[in-house]
Structures are given as structure tokens and as C-alpha cells.
Design a protein around this motif. Structure first.
Motif, mmCIF file in Angstrom:
data_model
loop_
_atom_site.group_PDB
_atom_site.id
_atom_site.type_symbol
_atom_site.label_atom_id
_atom_site.label_comp_id
_atom_site.label_asym_id
_atom_site.label_seq_id
_atom_site.Cartn_x
_atom_site.Cartn_y
_atom_site.Cartn_z
ATOM 1 N N VAL A 96 0.849 -1.197 0.000
ATOM 2 C CA VAL A 96 0.000 0.000 0.000
ATOM 3 C C VAL A 96 0.885 1.248 0.000
ATOM 4 O O VAL A 96 0.604 2.225 -0.696
ATOM 5 C CB VAL A 96 -0.953 -0.034 1.225
ATOM 6 N N TYR A 97 1.987 1.199 0.767
ATOM 7 C CA TYR A 97 2.888 2.360 0.831
ATOM 8 C C TYR A 97 3.406 2.709 -0.569
ATOM 9 O O TYR A 97 3.330 3.853 -1.013
ATOM 10 C CB TYR A 97 4.071 2.102 1.782
ATOM 11 N N GLU A 98 3.927 1.682 -1.266
ATOM 12 C CA GLU A 98 4.499 1.925 -2.605
ATOM 13 C C GLU A 98 3.445 2.486 -3.548
ATOM 14 O O GLU A 98 3.729 3.344 -4.379
ATOM 15 C CB GLU A 98 5.029 0.616 -3.200
ATOM 16 N N GLU A 99 2.227 1.959 -3.375
ATOM 17 C CA GLU A 99 1.121 2.392 -4.226
ATOM 18 C C GLU A 99 0.880 3.897 -4.074
ATOM 19 O O GLU A 99 0.772 4.634 -5.045
ATOM 20 C CB GLU A 99 -0.123 1.611 -3.776
ATOM 21 N N ALA A 101 2.895 6.073 -2.664
ATOM 22 C CA ALA A 101 4.121 6.865 -2.885
ATOM 23 C C ALA A 101 4.456 7.004 -4.368
ATOM 24 O O ALA A 101 5.258 7.867 -4.750
ATOM 25 C CB ALA A 101 5.294 6.204 -2.163
ATOM 26 N N PHE A 102 3.829 6.162 -5.203
ATOM 27 C CA PHE A 102 4.205 6.127 -6.619
ATOM 28 C C PHE A 102 4.127 7.504 -7.294
ATOM 29 O O PHE A 102 5.064 7.937 -7.951
ATOM 30 C CB PHE A 102 3.322 5.109 -7.365
ATOM 31 N N GLY A 103 3.001 8.189 -7.091
ATOM 32 C CA GLY A 103 2.803 9.503 -7.738
ATOM 33 C C GLY A 103 3.873 10.500 -7.315
ATOM 34 O O GLY A 103 4.601 11.050 -8.162
ATOM 35 N N PRO A 104 4.005 10.756 -5.997
ATOM 36 C CA PRO A 104 5.014 11.728 -5.552
ATOM 37 C C PRO A 104 6.435 11.387 -6.028
ATOM 38 O O PRO A 104 7.159 12.278 -6.504
ATOM 39 C CB PRO A 104 4.914 11.666 -4.021
ATOM 40 N N LEU A 105 6.836 10.101 -5.957
ATOM 41 C CA LEU A 105 8.203 9.740 -6.385
ATOM 42 C C LEU A 105 8.359 10.007 -7.881
ATOM 43 O O LEU A 105 9.366 10.535 -8.334
ATOM 44 C CB LEU A 105 8.488 8.264 -6.073
ATOM 45 N N ASN A 106 7.313 9.659 -8.627
ATOM 46 C CA ASN A 106 7.320 9.853 -10.067
ATOM 47 C C ASN A 106 7.393 11.334 -10.441
ATOM 48 O O ASN A 106 7.927 11.701 -11.492
ATOM 49 C CB ASN A 106 6.041 9.213 -10.619
ATOM 50 N N PHE A 107 6.886 12.176 -9.578
ATOM 51 C CA PHE A 107 6.932 13.620 -9.837
ATOM 52 C C PHE A 107 8.184 14.263 -9.247
ATOM 53 O O PHE A 107 8.289 15.480 -9.180
ATOM 54 C CB PHE A 107 5.661 14.301 -9.323
ATOM 55 N N GLY A 108 9.101 13.428 -8.767
ATOM 56 C CA GLY A 108 10.402 13.936 -8.342
ATOM 57 C C GLY A 108 10.485 14.421 -6.907
ATOM 58 O O GLY A 108 11.465 15.074 -6.531
ATOM 59 N N GLU A 131 -1.748 -0.547 7.721
ATOM 60 C CA GLU A 131 -2.149 -1.074 6.402
ATOM 61 C C GLU A 131 -1.058 -0.841 5.346
ATOM 62 O O GLU A 131 -1.101 -1.424 4.270
ATOM 63 C CB GLU A 131 -3.430 -0.371 5.904
ATOM 64 N N LEU A 132 -0.101 0.038 5.676
ATOM 65 C CA LEU A 132 0.862 0.450 4.645
ATOM 66 C C LEU A 132 1.726 -0.681 4.111
ATOM 67 O O LEU A 132 2.175 -0.640 2.973
ATOM 68 C CB LEU A 132 1.759 1.578 5.181
ATOM 69 N N SER A 133 1.961 -1.713 4.951
ATOM 70 C CA SER A 133 2.827 -2.800 4.491
ATOM 71 C C SER A 133 2.032 -3.914 3.802
ATOM 72 O O SER A 133 2.598 -4.896 3.337
ATOM 73 C CB SER A 133 3.589 -3.376 5.686
ATOM 74 N N ARG A 134 0.715 -3.748 3.725
ATOM 75 C CA ARG A 134 -0.101 -4.824 3.138
ATOM 76 C C ARG A 134 -0.047 -4.835 1.613
ATOM 77 O O ARG A 134 0.239 -3.829 0.969
ATOM 78 C CB ARG A 134 -1.563 -4.679 3.586
ATOM 79 N N ASP A 135 -0.333 -6.020 1.075
ATOM 80 C CA ASP A 135 -0.455 -6.163 -0.368
ATOM 81 C C ASP A 135 -1.820 -5.577 -0.765
ATOM 82 O O ASP A 135 -2.852 -6.009 -0.242
ATOM 83 C CB ASP A 135 -0.396 -7.671 -0.696
ATOM 84 N N PRO A 136 -1.849 -4.587 -1.660
ATOM 85 C CA PRO A 136 -3.137 -3.955 -1.999
ATOM 86 C C PRO A 136 -4.202 -4.956 -2.446
ATOM 87 O O PRO A 136 -5.386 -4.745 -2.240
ATOM 88 C CB PRO A 136 -2.784 -3.013 -3.148
ATOM 89 N N PHE A 137 -3.741 -6.066 -3.033
ATOM 90 C CA PHE A 137 -4.719 -7.027 -3.561
ATOM 91 C C PHE A 137 -5.308 -7.930 -2.473
ATOM 92 O O PHE A 137 -6.189 -8.734 -2.732
ATOM 93 C CB PHE A 137 -4.111 -7.841 -4.705
ATOM 94 N N SER A 138 -4.777 -7.792 -1.233
ATOM 95 C CA SER A 138 -5.358 -8.588 -0.138
ATOM 96 C C SER A 138 -6.446 -7.771 0.574
ATOM 97 O O SER A 138 -7.035 -8.225 1.538
ATOM 98 C CB SER A 138 -4.254 -8.971 0.861
ATOM 99 N N LEU A 139 -6.713 -6.566 0.092
ATOM 100 C CA LEU A 139 -7.662 -5.678 0.781
ATOM 101 C C LEU A 139 -9.105 -5.915 0.334
ATOM 102 O O LEU A 139 -9.349 -6.452 -0.750
ATOM 103 C CB LEU A 139 -7.305 -4.214 0.484
ATOM 104 N N SER A 140 -10.033 -5.470 1.181
ATOM 105 C CA SER A 140 -11.451 -5.544 0.805
ATOM 106 C C SER A 140 -11.735 -4.460 -0.239
ATOM 107 O O SER A 140 -10.907 -3.554 -0.442
ATOM 108 C CB SER A 140 -12.321 -5.300 2.033
ATOM 109 N N GLY A 141 -12.916 -4.538 -0.853
ATOM 110 C CA GLY A 141 -13.280 -3.546 -1.874
ATOM 111 C C GLY A 141 -13.210 -2.121 -1.342
ATOM 112 O O GLY A 141 -12.671 -1.233 -1.998
ATOM 113 N N GLY A 142 -13.735 -1.924 -0.122
ATOM 114 C CA GLY A 142 -13.760 -0.587 0.470
ATOM 115 C C GLY A 142 -12.350 -0.085 0.768
ATOM 116 O O GLY A 142 -12.029 1.087 0.547
ATOM 117 N N GLU A 143 -11.494 -1.020 1.265
ATOM 118 C CA GLU A 143 -10.106 -0.623 1.576
ATOM 119 C C GLU A 143 -9.339 -0.289 0.294
ATOM 120 O O GLU A 143 -8.587 0.682 0.242
ATOM 121 C CB GLU A 143 -9.403 -1.762 2.321
ATOM 122 N N MET A 144 -9.583 -1.101 -0.748
ATOM 123 C CA MET A 144 -8.908 -0.837 -2.040
ATOM 124 C C MET A 144 -9.310 0.548 -2.557
ATOM 125 O O MET A 144 -8.478 1.285 -3.071
ATOM 126 C CB MET A 144 -9.380 -1.864 -3.084
#
Ligand SMILES: Nc1ncnc2c1ncn2[C@@H]1O[C@H](COP(=O)(O)OP(=O)(O)OP(=O)(O)O)[C@@H](O)[C@H]1O
Length: 278
Positions: A96-99, A101-108, A131-144
Motif C-alpha cells: 500500500v505504501y508503494e502504491e 508513494a508512486f505519484g510523488p516519487l514519479n513527480f520527483g 495497512e501500509l505494508s499490506r499487499d493492496p490485492f489482499s484488501l477488501s473492496g472498500g479498503e482498495m
């Protein structure tokens, strides 16, 4: 500055036998800080419209400006956060963290700045740090959905564009997302949402844009939308309309269960008084 669309038209599979005119002659202005609902039947052109805002699709004719900028510019993409209909398709990182963080890192942004942005975003959507260390695909619909929202919010956009954000969620998940959107809007971010699910959403919408067969057939306030008798209606307004059709002179410009209850009680007391007088 606002998002401005002038005389925008868009076709899929242009210049092929499969050409489909999805939007025609769209004129629309969305101000900063507004909460706008884009309504319409299946295939009306709602999703196509949202994809024009941040340059995923380009207009065939007409112009779009976001705060005066072309939507395909990188700077514009930072200003507009998008959450698509199939949230799972939007997630692609291992945690979840990487997910988020992706935008900000990509924008430098630096690692430290990114971390701050991630924490700010999870706070906005009320996602727990654990929740930050979880795999996004293990989340419920609402959490995703909340992770997708946090990812869209991480870059502190001025506009948040959502396609059916509560569809498919259970009642608790829907409530969470609506609460989150209220908080986001209070902080000044404009919210532009496609929805057919008006239950719960309707009281939040400050302006409605109704699309039919690729054209805007109405834009205005909730009150004027109800007054003009457009569909779809939120369930509570449907009920009031039905009561009125059955001869009860209720006010149909009612948006919440609480308001409906008040209106029915008001009527009951008026009728009660009349009956007493008879
Ligand atoms: N990738 C595509 N290729 C060709 N035609 C498309 C494509 N996407 C949408 N269309 C067509 O464009 C029109 C508008 O579609 P759009 O998805 O914007 O409607 P919508 O109002 O969002 O519908 P829904 O509520 O079903 O999502 C429809 O006629 C649809 O069939």
C-alpha cells in the motif's frame, strides 16, 4: 482558476467503420472547491468526459483548459487526481505504501517529502498506518477504494475525479467513502464524480451535470434538477414524488431521510389541525 471545456466533442475509433460519437458539443466549467455530480444512463458519455479532464483522451474538436493549462501537460496531471471505475486495475504495487508513494516519487519529490505526502493521504482517507505494508490485492473492496483515493490525493490535487466511487461497496464501505469525500472537499479540493448511485451521494452534490447521448442536457443545482423532474432520482426524492403523486402535498426538494421525516411530520401536524377543525 477552473476547468473549462468549450465545444468539446469526442469519438472513439475515429475514421473507422466502428466510429462512435461519445460526446458532442460539451460546454462546461468546474470551479475549484465544487462538488459536482455527473449523471446519466449507461453509455451516455460520463466516463469519456472524465478521461478528457486529465488528457487520457484528447478532444476531437473544442478545447479543454485546467487552470489555463492543457490537460496533457505533466503539471495538469498533478493537479487532477483520478480514481477509475475498476479500482483494482489502478493498483499495481506490492505494498500500500508503494502504491500511494508512486505519484510523488514519479513527480520527483524526495523520499522524505513523499513519506510526508503518504501519511497526509492516509490520514485524509482514514487508513491505518498498519495497512501500509499490506499487499493492496489482499484488501477488501472498500479498503482498495480508500488506497486508490489516497494514491490520487497524495499529490495534493486541486481536483479529484471519481468514476462510480461507491459502486460495489457494502453499506459500511459506502459510508466511509462518502465521509472521506466530505473531508476532502472541506479542505478545498473540488470533487467531480460520476455516479448512478444517488443514495447518500445526492445531499453532497452542489451541482449536477446530466448527460444524455453524449450531450449535456442539464447543469444546475440539486433543487432545480428535482424541480425539472429529471431521472435518476435519489430514493428519498422518489418516495416524496410518489407521495405527492398520491395526493399528499409534500415538498419534493428533500435530500435526506431526516428532511423527509421532518416534511412528513410537518404535513401530519397540518393535516391533524385541519382534521381537528372538521
Ligand atoms: N473504448 C471504447 N471504444 C469504442 N467505443 C467506446 C469505448 N468506450 C466507450 N465507448 C462508447 O462511447 C459511448 C460513451 O461511453 P462511456 O463509457 O463514456 O459512457 P458512460 O456514460 O460512462 O457509461 P457507463 O455508465 O456504462 O460507464 C458509448 O456508446 C460507448 O459504447
Amino acid at each position: 482558476m477552473p476547468i473549462i471545456l468549450e465545444n468539446v466533442s469526442f469519438s472513439y475509433s475515429r475514421k473507422t467503420p466502428l466510429e462512435t460519437l461519445a460526446l458532442r458539443d460539451i460546454n462546461l466549467r468546474i470551479e475549484k472547491g465544487e462538488f459536482v455530480g455527473i449523471l446519466g444512463e449507461k453509455g451516455a458519455g460520463k466516463s469519456t468526459l472524465t478521461k478528457l479532464f486529465n488528457g487520457i483522451l484528447k478532444p476531437e474538436t473544442g478545447t479543454i483548459r485546467v487552470d489555463g493549462l492543457d490537460p496533457s501537460l505533466r503539471e495538469t496531471k498533478r493537479r487532477i487526481g483520478m480514481v477509475f471505475q475498476q479500482t483494482a486495475d489502478q493498483l499495481f504495487c506490492k505494498t500500500v505504501y508503494e502504491e500511494i508513494a508512486f505519484g510523488p516519487l514519479n513527480f520527483g519529490y524526495s523520499k522524505k517529502e513523499t513519506e510526508e505526502m503518504v501519511y497526509e493521504a492516509i490520514e485524509a482517507v482514514a487508513l491505518d498506518q498498519s495497512e501500509l505494508s499490506r499487499d493492496p490485492f489482499s484488501l477488501s473492496g472498500g479498503e482498495m477504494q480508500r488506497v486508490a483515493l489516497a494514491s490520487a490525493l497524495a499529490l495534493r490535487p486541486d481536483y479529484l475525479v471519481l468514476d462510480e466511487p461507491i459502486t460495489g461497496l457494502d453499506p459500511a464501505g459506502k459510508k466511509d467513502i462518502l465521509e472521506t469525500l466530505k473531508r476532502v472537499k472541506e479542505k478545498g479540493t473540488a470533487i467531480i464524480t460520476v455516479t448512478h448511485n444517488l443514495k447518500g451521494f445526492f445531499p453532497l452534490l452542489e451541482r449536477i451535470v446530466l448527460i444524455r447521448e453524449g450531450r449535456i442536457i442539464f447543469q444546475g443545482s440539486r433543487e432545480s434538477y428535482l424541480e425539472k423532474g429529471f431521472e435518476p432520482l435519489p430514493p428519498i426524492a422518489s418516495m416524496m414524488k410518489e407521495l405527492r403523486a398520491r395526493g399528499l402535498p409534500v415538498d419534493t426538494a428533500v435530500f435526506t431521510v431526516e428532511e423527509a421525516l421532518k416534511e412528513v411530520l410537518r404535513l401530519k401536524s397540518t393535516h391533524g389541525t385541519e382534521n381537528n377543525g372538521n
